[in-house]
Design a protein around this motif. Structure first.
Motif, PDB file in Angstrom:
ATOM      1  N   PHE A 230     -23.445  27.638  18.251  1.00 40.95           N
ATOM      2  CA  PHE A 230     -24.876  27.352  18.183  1.00 40.95           C
ATOM      3  C   PHE A 230     -25.656  28.650  18.430  1.00 40.95           C
ATOM      4  CE2 PHE A 230     -24.814  22.761  18.034  1.00 40.95           C
ATOM      5  CZ  PHE A 230     -23.600  22.427  18.622  1.00 40.95           C
ATOM      6  N   SER A 231     -26.629  28.917  17.557  1.00 42.99           N
ATOM      7  CA  SER A 231     -27.448  30.112  17.731  1.00 42.99           C
ATOM      8  C   SER A 231     -28.878  29.820  17.303  1.00 42.99           C
ATOM      9  CB  SER A 231     -26.887  31.287  16.942  1.00 42.99           C
ATOM     10  OG  SER A 231     -26.884  30.998  15.557  1.00 42.99           O
ATOM     11  N   GLY A 232     -29.806  30.550  17.925  1.00 43.83           N
ATOM     12  CA  GLY A 232     -31.208  30.357  17.619  1.00 43.83           C
ATOM     13  C   GLY A 232     -31.872  31.675  17.269  1.00 43.83           C
ATOM     14  N   SER A 233     -32.943  31.572  16.482  1.00 42.86           N
ATOM     15  CA  SER A 233     -33.707  32.760  16.124  1.00 42.86           C
ATOM     16  C   SER A 233     -35.159  32.369  15.930  1.00 42.86           C
ATOM     17  CB  SER A 233     -33.150  33.405  14.854  1.00 42.86           C
ATOM     18  OG  SER A 233     -33.288  32.522  13.751  1.00 42.86           O
ATOM     19  N   LYS A 234     -36.023  33.378  15.986  1.00 40.68           N
ATOM     20  CA  LYS A 234     -37.450  33.133  15.784  1.00 40.68           C
ATOM     21  C   LYS A 234     -38.050  34.326  15.048  1.00 40.68           C
ATOM     22  CE  LYS A 234     -41.349  33.707  18.518  1.00 40.68           C
ATOM     23  NZ  LYS A 234     -42.188  33.559  19.726  1.00 40.68           N
ATOM     24  N   SER A 235     -38.957  34.005  14.133  1.00 44.64           N
ATOM     25  CA  SER A 235     -39.686  35.043  13.424  1.00 44.64           C
ATOM     26  C   SER A 235     -41.095  34.548  13.148  1.00 44.64           C
ATOM     27  CB  SER A 235     -38.978  35.398  12.111  1.00 44.64           C
ATOM     28  OG  SER A 235     -39.707  36.377  11.404  1.00 44.64           O
ATOM     29  N   GLY A 236     -42.073  35.235  13.701  1.00 50.75           N
ATOM     30  CA  GLY A 236     -43.461  34.831  13.490  1.00 50.75           C
ATOM     31  C   GLY A 236     -43.739  33.449  14.044  1.00 50.75           C
ATOM     32  N   THR A 237     -44.122  32.533  13.168  1.00 50.02           N
ATOM     33  CA  THR A 237     -44.451  31.173  13.604  1.00 50.02           C
ATOM     34  C   THR A 237     -43.374  30.180  13.208  1.00 50.02           C
ATOM     35  OG1 THR A 237     -45.736  30.794  11.585  1.00 50.02           O
ATOM     36  CG2 THR A 237     -46.944  31.613  13.521  1.00 50.02           C
ATOM     37  N   SER A 238     -42.172  30.660  12.958  1.00 48.63           N
ATOM     38  CA  SER A 238     -41.053  29.780  12.632  1.00 48.63           C
ATOM     39  C   SER A 238     -39.825  30.124  13.454  1.00 48.63           C
ATOM     40  CB  SER A 238     -40.699  29.893  11.146  1.00 48.63           C
ATOM     41  OG  SER A 238     -41.746  29.394  10.347  1.00 48.63           O
ATOM     42  N   ALA A 239     -38.975  29.114  13.626  1.00 46.05           N
ATOM     43  CA  ALA A 239     -37.722  29.301  14.351  1.00 46.05           C
ATOM     44  C   ALA A 239     -36.624  28.553  13.618  1.00 46.05           C
ATOM     45  CB  ALA A 239     -37.849  28.789  15.781  1.00 46.05           C
ATOM     46  N   SER A 240     -35.390  28.919  13.909  1.00 41.39           N
ATOM     47  CA  SER A 240     -34.252  28.255  13.277  1.00 41.39           C
ATOM     48  C   SER A 240     -33.125  28.068  14.264  1.00 41.39           C
ATOM     49  CB  SER A 240     -33.727  29.090  12.101  1.00 41.39           C
ATOM     50  OG  SER A 240     -34.620  29.093  11.036  1.00 41.39           O
ATOM     51  N   LEU A 241     -32.420  26.974  14.072  1.00 42.17           N
ATOM     52  CA  LEU A 241     -31.192  26.692  14.801  1.00 42.17           C
ATOM     53  C   LEU A 241     -30.064  26.715  13.784  1.00 42.17           C
ATOM     54  CD1 LEU A 241     -29.645  25.608  17.357  1.00 42.17           C
ATOM     55  CD2 LEU A 241     -30.112  23.311  16.442  1.00 42.17           C
ATOM     56  N   ALA A 242     -29.029  27.476  14.075  1.00 40.17           N
ATOM     57  CA  ALA A 242     -27.863  27.529  13.190  1.00 40.17           C
ATOM     58  C   ALA A 242     -26.646  26.988  13.915  1.00 40.17           C
ATOM     59  CB  ALA A 242     -27.609  28.959  12.723  1.00 40.17           C
ATOM     60  N   ILE A 243     -25.889  26.198  13.204  1.00 37.09           N
ATOM     61  CA  ILE A 243     -24.642  25.671  13.736  1.00 37.09           C
ATOM     62  C   ILE A 243     -23.539  26.086  12.774  1.00 37.09           C
ATOM     63  CG2 ILE A 243     -23.418  23.622  14.578  1.00 37.09           C
ATOM     64  CD1 ILE A 243     -26.163  22.171  14.572  1.00 37.09           C
ATOM     65  N   SER A 244     -22.617  26.877  13.245  1.00 37.66           N
ATOM     66  CA  SER A 244     -21.508  27.306  12.395  1.00 37.66           C
ATOM     67  C   SER A 244     -20.247  26.544  12.796  1.00 37.66           C
ATOM     68  CB  SER A 244     -21.278  28.815  12.542  1.00 37.66           C
ATOM     69  OG  SER A 244     -20.986  29.132  13.886  1.00 37.66           O
ATOM     70  N   GLY A 245     -19.281  26.501  11.897  1.00 39.76           N
ATOM     71  CA  GLY A 245     -18.042  25.775  12.184  1.00 39.76           C
ATOM     72  C   GLY A 245     -18.334  24.337  12.588  1.00 39.76           C
ATOM     73  N   LEU A 246     -19.132  23.662  11.771  1.00 44.76           N
ATOM     74  CA  LEU A 246     -19.609  22.316  12.082  1.00 44.76           C
ATOM     75  C   LEU A 246     -18.458  21.396  12.488  1.00 44.76           C
ATOM     76  CD1 LEU A 246     -22.436  20.981  11.987  1.00 44.76           C
ATOM     77  CD2 LEU A 246     -21.831  20.153   9.696  1.00 44.76           C
ATOM     78  N   GLN A 247     -18.709  20.606  13.543  1.00 45.31           N
ATOM     79  CA  GLN A 247     -17.718  19.642  14.020  1.00 45.31           C
ATOM     80  C   GLN A 247     -18.330  18.257  14.060  1.00 45.31           C
ATOM     81  OE1 GLN A 247     -16.085  20.988  17.772  1.00 45.31           O
ATOM     82  NE2 GLN A 247     -15.452  22.973  16.939  1.00 45.31           N
ATOM     83  N   SER A 248     -17.483  17.251  14.028  1.00 46.30           N
ATOM     84  CA  SER A 248     -17.977  15.866  14.009  1.00 46.30           C
ATOM     85  C   SER A 248     -18.810  15.555  15.253  1.00 46.30           C
ATOM     86  CB  SER A 248     -16.811  14.891  13.901  1.00 46.30           C
ATOM     87  OG  SER A 248     -15.899  15.063  14.973  1.00 46.30           O
ATOM     88  N   GLU A 249     -18.459  16.173  16.373  1.00 45.14           N
ATOM     89  CA  GLU A 249     -19.210  15.896  17.603  1.00 45.14           C
ATOM     90  C   GLU A 249     -20.599  16.535  17.616  1.00 45.14           C
ATOM     91  OE1 GLU A 249     -16.124  17.247  17.494  1.00 45.14           O
ATOM     92  OE2 GLU A 249     -15.898  18.809  19.038  1.00 45.14           O
ATOM     93  N   ASP A 250     -20.920  17.314  16.590  1.00 45.01           N
ATOM     94  CA  ASP A 250     -22.257  17.898  16.481  1.00 45.01           C
ATOM     95  C   ASP A 250     -23.251  16.912  15.873  1.00 45.01           C
ATOM     96  OD1 ASP A 250     -20.836  21.072  15.419  1.00 45.01           O
ATOM     97  OD2 ASP A 250     -21.161  20.271  17.441  1.00 45.01           O
ATOM     98  N   GLU A 251     -22.757  15.765  15.438  1.00 44.65           N
ATOM     99  CA  GLU A 251     -23.649  14.761  14.851  1.00 44.65           C
ATOM    100  C   GLU A 251     -24.597  14.250  15.936  1.00 44.65           C
ATOM    101  OE1 GLU A 251     -22.252  12.498  11.286  1.00 44.65           O
ATOM    102  OE2 GLU A 251     -22.378  10.824  12.688  1.00 44.65           O
TER     103      GLU A 251
END
Lengths: 121, 110
Positions: free
Chosen positions: B63-84
């Motif tokens: 799980f990683s987060g980023s922000k730029s200006g007035t927007s942000a993003s959450l990224a999930i890599s190596g998705l797993q079923s428990e991430d639902e």
């Protein structure tokens, strides 16, 4: 370990009042700001109010201003939410949440399990 | 209508990388840090990312987060079923003097 336990939820008629409590343990309750957040059935999260560590500063979302009051008793490690003039649309699970800081929102680092309030005639 | 805007849904297959966006304005994301919360079905929300990109102890580095200006993003890599779960962004709004949330994104692992 940090624990937050809410109580006081239940079924109440429109126009009536209810007081929620949240007891904290595992941390120095009097050092941290606290919040109430609610979630209507099947909906997203709605922040309601913050109270700073010493109780001297509070902010509310517009939808509950004048009806809900957040307070705390640091001697009893307890947070309160007095809800008056309840409406059907106040039906939700109410969570208390601990802030990482003493005042001004940083983030909610711990949440309670929630207590359900149902407003219905 | 939430102050912060998130897509209502997202999906991916196991192992994939998924991103969830969160759009705000100058009075919230543009001026303050963004935090992300994960809500597994039937449970209370849990802090996932704080201060734009910091992972609390115990949160996997998938799980990683980023922000730029007035927007942000959450990224999930190596998705797993428990991430639902449902994912919510939040920030303080200086104009409203309130914490504002995104409407939440329901993540489905196919």
């Amino acid at each position: 370990q940090v624990q937050l336990v809410e109580s006081g939820g239940g079924v109440v008629q429109p126009g009536r009042s209810l007081r929620l409590s949240c007891t904290g343990s595992g941390f120095s309750f009097s050092n941290y700001a606290m919040h109430w957040v609610r979630q209507a059935p099947g909906k997203g999260l709605e922040w309601l109010a913050i109270i700073w560590y010493d109780g001297n500063t509070r902010f509310y979302v517009d939808s509950v201003k004048g009806r809900f009051t957040i307070s705390r008793d640091n001697s009893k490690n307890t947070l309160f939410l007095q809800m008056n003039s309840l409406r059907v649309e106040d039906t939700a699970v109410y969570y208390c949440a601990k802030d990482r800081g003493s005042g001004t929102y940083y983030y909610f680092d711990f949440w309670g399990q929630g207590t359900l309030v149902t407003v219905s005639s | 209508q939430s102050v912060l805007t998130q897509p209502p849904s997202a999906s991916g297959t196991p192992g994939q990388r998924v991103t969830i966006s969160c759009s705000g304005s100058g009075s919230n994301i543009g001026s303050n840090t963004v935090n992300w919360y994960q809500q597994l079905p039937g449970t209370a929300p849990k802090l996932l990312i704080n201060s734009n990109k910091e992972r609390p102890s115990g949160v996997p580095d998938r799980f990683s987060g980023s922000k730029s200006g007035t927007s942000a993003s959450l990224a999930i890599s190596g998705l797993q079923s428990e991430d639902e779960a449902d994912y919510f962004c939040a920030a303080w709004d200086d104009r409203l003097n309130a914490v504002v949330f995104g409407g939440g994104t329901q993540l489905t692992v196919l």
